[in-house]
Design a protein around this motif. Structure first.
Motif, PDB file in Angstrom:
ATOM      1  N   TYR A  26     -63.978   8.231  -7.422  1.00 55.03           N
ATOM      2  CA  TYR A  26     -63.525   7.508  -8.618  1.00 55.03           C
ATOM      3  C   TYR A  26     -64.678   6.785  -9.297  1.00 55.03           C
ATOM      4  CZ  TYR A  26     -59.430   8.920  -6.175  1.00 55.03           C
ATOM      5  OH  TYR A  26     -58.528   9.699  -5.519  1.00 55.03           O
ATOM      6  N   SER A  27     -65.437   6.021  -8.541  1.00 54.87           N
ATOM      7  CA  SER A  27     -66.567   5.296  -9.136  1.00 54.87           C
ATOM      8  C   SER A  27     -67.838   6.141  -9.183  1.00 54.87           C
ATOM      9  CB  SER A  27     -66.862   4.022  -8.341  1.00 54.87           C
ATOM     10  OG  SER A  27     -67.500   4.334  -7.113  1.00 54.87           O
ATOM     11  N   ARG A  28     -67.959   7.086  -8.287  1.00 50.98           N
ATOM     12  CA  ARG A  28     -69.206   7.856  -8.106  1.00 50.98           C
ATOM     13  C   ARG A  28     -70.386   6.936  -7.802  1.00 50.98           C
ATOM     14  NH1 ARG A  28     -67.735  12.896  -7.871  1.00 50.98           N
ATOM     15  NH2 ARG A  28     -66.064  13.487  -9.285  1.00 50.98           N
ATOM     16  N   PHE A  29     -70.080   5.790  -7.249  1.00 50.75           N
ATOM     17  CA  PHE A  29     -71.118   4.828  -6.852  1.00 50.75           C
ATOM     18  C   PHE A  29     -71.140   4.783  -5.329  1.00 50.75           C
ATOM     19  CE2 PHE A  29     -72.542   0.357  -6.073  1.00 50.75           C
ATOM     20  CZ  PHE A  29     -73.803   0.466  -6.652  1.00 50.75           C
ATOM     21  N   ALA A  30     -72.111   5.470  -4.752  1.00 44.84           N
ATOM     22  CA  ALA A  30     -72.180   5.587  -3.283  1.00 44.84           C
ATOM     23  C   ALA A  30     -72.982   4.425  -2.704  1.00 44.84           C
ATOM     24  CB  ALA A  30     -72.828   6.913  -2.901  1.00 44.84           C
ATOM     25  N   VAL A  31     -72.424   3.826  -1.678  1.00 46.04           N
ATOM     26  CA  VAL A  31     -73.078   2.696  -1.003  1.00 46.04           C
ATOM     27  C   VAL A  31     -73.129   3.006   0.493  1.00 46.04           C
ATOM     28  CG1 VAL A  31     -73.039   0.193  -0.640  1.00 46.04           C
ATOM     29  CG2 VAL A  31     -72.066   1.156  -2.740  1.00 46.04           C
ATOM     30  N   GLY A  32     -74.243   2.655   1.104  1.00 48.29           N
ATOM     31  CA  GLY A  32     -74.380   2.814   2.555  1.00 48.29           C
ATOM     32  C   GLY A  32     -74.683   1.476   3.186  1.00 48.29           C
ATOM     33  N   CYS A  46     -69.929   3.339   5.029  1.00 49.57           N
ATOM     34  CA  CYS A  46     -70.084   3.789   3.641  1.00 49.57           C
ATOM     35  C   CYS A  46     -68.817   3.372   2.919  1.00 49.57           C
ATOM     36  CB  CYS A  46     -70.270   5.308   3.571  1.00 49.57           C
ATOM     37  SG  CYS A  46     -68.912   6.251   4.283  1.00 49.57           S
ATOM     38  N   ASN A  47     -68.881   3.316   1.594  1.00 50.13           N
ATOM     39  CA  ASN A  47     -67.656   2.965   0.876  1.00 50.13           C
ATOM     40  C   ASN A  47     -66.678   4.140   0.895  1.00 50.13           C
ATOM     41  OD1 ASN A  47     -69.657   4.093  -0.907  1.00 50.13           O
ATOM     42  ND2 ASN A  47     -68.514   3.416  -2.680  1.00 50.13           N
ATOM     43  N   ILE A  48     -65.416   3.798   1.017  1.00 47.84           N
ATOM     44  CA  ILE A  48     -64.342   4.788   1.096  1.00 47.84           C
ATOM     45  C   ILE A  48     -63.274   4.374   0.084  1.00 47.84           C
ATOM     46  CG2 ILE A  48     -62.624   5.897   2.585  1.00 47.84           C
ATOM     47  CD1 ILE A  48     -64.470   5.152   4.987  1.00 47.84           C
ATOM     48  N   GLU A  49     -63.140   5.181  -0.964  1.00 46.20           N
ATOM     49  CA  GLU A  49     -62.248   4.818  -2.064  1.00 46.20           C
ATOM     50  C   GLU A  49     -60.861   5.418  -1.889  1.00 46.20           C
ATOM     51  OE1 GLU A  49     -64.481   5.783  -5.641  1.00 46.20           O
ATOM     52  OE2 GLU A  49     -65.722   3.997  -5.330  1.00 46.20           O
ATOM     53  N   ASN A  50     -59.969   4.994  -2.763  1.00 50.09           N
ATOM     54  CA  ASN A  50     -58.589   5.464  -2.716  1.00 50.09           C
ATOM     55  C   ASN A  50     -58.051   5.532  -4.137  1.00 50.09           C
ATOM     56  OD1 ASN A  50     -55.452   5.040  -2.292  1.00 50.09           O
ATOM     57  ND2 ASN A  50     -56.314   5.654  -0.331  1.00 50.09           N
ATOM     58  N   SER A  55     -57.191  -0.305  -2.667  1.00 51.07           N
ATOM     59  CA  SER A  55     -57.226   0.052  -1.248  1.00 51.07           C
ATOM     60  C   SER A  55     -58.607   0.542  -0.815  1.00 51.07           C
ATOM     61  CB  SER A  55     -56.170   1.114  -0.934  1.00 51.07           C
ATOM     62  OG  SER A  55     -54.886   0.597  -1.203  1.00 51.07           O
ATOM     63  N   THR A  56     -59.512   0.617  -1.761  1.00 54.69           N
ATOM     64  CA  THR A  56     -60.915   0.975  -1.465  1.00 54.69           C
ATOM     65  C   THR A  56     -61.523  -0.054  -0.521  1.00 54.69           C
ATOM     66  OG1 THR A  56     -61.274   2.136  -3.544  1.00 54.69           O
ATOM     67  CG2 THR A  56     -63.206   1.057  -2.574  1.00 54.69           C
ATOM     68  N   ILE A  57     -62.456   0.425   0.316  1.00 55.76           N
ATOM     69  CA  ILE A  57     -63.183  -0.513   1.168  1.00 55.76           C
ATOM     70  C   ILE A  57     -64.685  -0.303   0.979  1.00 55.76           C
ATOM     71  CG2 ILE A  57     -62.960   0.991   3.191  1.00 55.76           C
ATOM     72  CD1 ILE A  57     -62.838  -1.641   4.873  1.00 55.76           C
ATOM     73  N   CYS A  58     -65.408  -1.399   0.955  1.00 53.25           N
ATOM     74  CA  CYS A  58     -66.858  -1.366   0.737  1.00 53.25           C
ATOM     75  C   CYS A  58     -67.601  -0.937   1.998  1.00 53.25           C
ATOM     76  CB  CYS A  58     -67.371  -2.744   0.338  1.00 53.25           C
ATOM     77  SG  CYS A  58     -66.817  -3.319  -1.268  1.00 53.25           S
ATOM     78  N   ALA A  59     -68.810  -0.436   1.791  1.00 60.20           N
ATOM     79  CA  ALA A  59     -69.658   0.035   2.884  1.00 60.20           C
ATOM     80  C   ALA A  59     -69.947  -1.071   3.909  1.00 60.20           C
ATOM     81  CB  ALA A  59     -70.971   0.549   2.309  1.00 60.20           C
ATOM     82  N   GLU A  60     -70.203  -2.275   3.421  1.00 60.38           N
ATOM     83  CA  GLU A  60     -70.550  -3.382   4.326  1.00 60.38           C
ATOM     84  C   GLU A  60     -69.402  -3.665   5.290  1.00 60.38           C
ATOM     85  OE1 GLU A  60     -70.819  -3.189   1.033  1.00 60.38           O
ATOM     86  OE2 GLU A  60     -72.163  -4.710   0.230  1.00 60.38           O
ATOM     87  N   ARG A  61     -68.185  -3.659   4.761  1.00 61.67           N
ATOM     88  CA  ARG A  61     -67.037  -3.943   5.624  1.00 61.67           C
ATOM     89  C   ARG A  61     -66.811  -2.826   6.620  1.00 61.67           C
ATOM     90  NH1 ARG A  61     -62.724  -6.399   1.430  1.00 61.67           N
ATOM     91  NH2 ARG A  61     -64.425  -6.120  -0.049  1.00 61.67           N
ATOM     92  N   VAL A  88     -79.212  -3.768  -4.076  1.00 60.79           N
ATOM     93  CA  VAL A  88     -77.770  -3.910  -4.311  1.00 60.79           C
ATOM     94  C   VAL A  88     -77.286  -5.248  -3.738  1.00 60.79           C
ATOM     95  CG1 VAL A  88     -77.080  -2.684  -2.200  1.00 60.79           C
ATOM     96  CG2 VAL A  88     -75.548  -2.712  -4.196  1.00 60.79           C
ATOM     97  N   SER A  89     -76.329  -5.821  -4.416  1.00 58.29           N
ATOM     98  CA  SER A  89     -75.852  -7.154  -4.048  1.00 58.29           C
ATOM     99  C   SER A  89     -74.406  -7.068  -3.559  1.00 58.29           C
ATOM    100  CB  SER A  89     -75.941  -8.040  -5.298  1.00 58.29           C
ATOM    101  OG  SER A  89     -75.679  -9.375  -4.993  1.00 58.29           O
ATOM    102  N   PRO A  90     -74.124  -7.491  -2.333  1.00 63.72           N
ATOM    103  CA  PRO A  90     -72.759  -7.379  -1.796  1.00 63.72           C
ATOM    104  C   PRO A  90     -71.738  -8.129  -2.653  1.00 63.72           C
ATOM    105  CG  PRO A  90     -74.300  -7.952  -0.046  1.00 63.72           C
ATOM    106  CD  PRO A  90     -75.051  -8.070  -1.342  1.00 63.72           C
ATOM    107  N   CYS A  91     -70.546  -7.568  -2.750  1.00 68.64           N
ATOM    108  CA  CYS A  91     -69.488  -8.201  -3.550  1.00 68.64           C
ATOM    109  C   CYS A  91     -69.006  -9.484  -2.863  1.00 68.64           C
ATOM    110  CB  CYS A  91     -68.330  -7.232  -3.768  1.00 68.64           C
ATOM    111  SG  CYS A  91     -67.213  -7.070  -2.355  1.00 68.64           S
ATOM    112  N   GLY A  92     -68.269 -10.249  -3.608  1.00 67.44           N
ATOM    113  CA  GLY A  92     -67.777 -11.524  -3.095  1.00 67.44           C
ATOM    114  C   GLY A  92     -66.905 -11.371  -1.860  1.00 67.44           C
TER     115      GLY A  92
HETATM  116  N1  THU Z   1     -69.129  -1.187  -3.197  1.00 71.60           N
HETATM  117  C1  THU Z   1     -69.629  -1.272  -1.934  1.00 71.60           C
HETATM  118  O1  THU Z   1     -69.347  -0.448  -1.076  1.00 71.60           O
HETATM  119  N2  THU Z   1     -70.432  -2.329  -1.640  1.00 71.60           N
HETATM  120  C2  THU Z   1     -70.893  -3.246  -2.557  1.00 71.60           C
HETATM  121  O2  THU Z   1     -71.635  -4.150  -2.214  1.00 71.60           O
HETATM  122  C3  THU Z   1     -70.487  -3.109  -3.963  1.00 71.60           C
HETATM  123  C4  THU Z   1     -69.366  -2.164  -4.217  1.00 71.60           C
HETATM  124  C5  THU Z   1     -68.314  -0.021  -3.536  1.00 71.60           C
HETATM  125  C6  THU Z   1     -66.867  -0.259  -3.756  1.00 71.60           C
HETATM  126  C7  THU Z   1     -66.498   0.901  -4.668  1.00 71.60           C
HETATM  127  O3  THU Z   1     -66.223   2.042  -3.868  1.00 71.60           O
HETATM  128  C8  THU Z   1     -67.753   1.180  -5.453  1.00 71.60           C
HETATM  129  O4  THU Z   1     -68.801   0.535  -4.728  1.00 71.60           O
HETATM  130  C9  THU Z   1     -67.724   0.641  -6.862  1.00 71.60           C
HETATM  131  O5  THU Z   1     -67.381  -0.685  -6.885  1.00 71.60           O
END
Ligand code: THU
Length: 136
Positions: A26-32, A46-50, A55-61, A88-92
Motif C-alpha cells: 500500500y505505501s511501497r515504503f519498505a522499512v527494516g 520489517c513493516n507488514i501492512e494490511n 492494522s499495519t505494524i512497523c518494522a521496529e515493533r 529514518v525516524s521512528p514513528c511516535g
Molecule cells: N513504518 C515503519 O515500519 N517504521 C517507521 O519508523 C515509519 C513507518 C512503516 C509503516 C507503514 O508500513 C509504512 O512505513 C508507511 O508509513
C-alpha cells in the motif's frame, strides 16, 4: 568521518536485509529493523501492512516483539533503516513501545545511502508514558 562500531554496523546490515522482506503493497515504503539482545542474539523486523491500514505494524515493533516472543527482555540496540533522504525516524507509536520494551537500547537510525545517527529513547521520547502512572 565517524564510523559505526562493528556490532552496530552488523545490526544495520541485518535490518537492511529484513527491509527486503517488507510487506508494504500500500505505501511501497519498505522499512527494516533489527534488535540486538544482551544474550547476543539479533532479531529482524520489517513493516507488514494490511488492507485495513491501521492494522499495519512497523518494522521496529516487529523486531522488538520478535525478541520478546523469544523470551528476550534486555535489548541493547535497535537499528532501523529505510530509503529516506536522511536517517529514518521512528514513528511516535514505536517510540512509546521502545520506551517500555527497550528503554536502555541504543537506537540506530539510518538510510540506504549510508547516513546514520544514534539516540537514546529519552531523547526521542521525553516523558513517555509508563506504568508508573497507574502503579502505586
Ligand atoms: N513504518 C515503519 O515500519 N517504521 C517507521 O519508523 C515509519 C513507518 C512503516 C509503516 C507503514 O508500513 C509504512 O512505513 C508507511 O508509513
Amino acid at each position: 568521518m565517524h564510523t559505526l562500531t562493528p556490532d552496530l554496523a552488523d545490526l544495520l546490515a541485518v535490518a537492511a536485509a529484513a527491509r527486503q522482506r517488507a510487506y508494504c503493497p500500500y505505501s511501497r515504503f519498505a522499512v527494516g529493523a533489527a534488535a540486538l539482545t544482551a544474550s547476543g542474539v539479533t532479531f529482524p523486523g520489517c513493516n507488514i501492512e494490511n488492507a485495513a491500514y491501521p492494522s499495519t505494524i512497523c518494522a521496529e515493533r516487529v523486531a522488538l516483539f520478535n525478541a520478546y516472543a523469544a523470551g528476550e527482555r534486555e535489548i541493547v540496540a535497535l537499528a532501523v533503516i529505510a530509503d529516506t533522504p536522511g536517517p529514518v525516524s521512528p514513528c511516535g507509536g514505536c517510540r512509546q513501545v521502545i520506551f517500555e520494551l527497550a528503554p536502555r537500547a541504543i537506537v540506530v537510525m539510518a538510510n540506504l545511502r549510508g547516513a546514520w545517527r544514534v539516540a537514546l529513547i529519552g531523547e526521542l521520547l521525553p516523558d513517555g508514558f509508563s506504568s508508573a502512572s497507574f502503579d502505586e
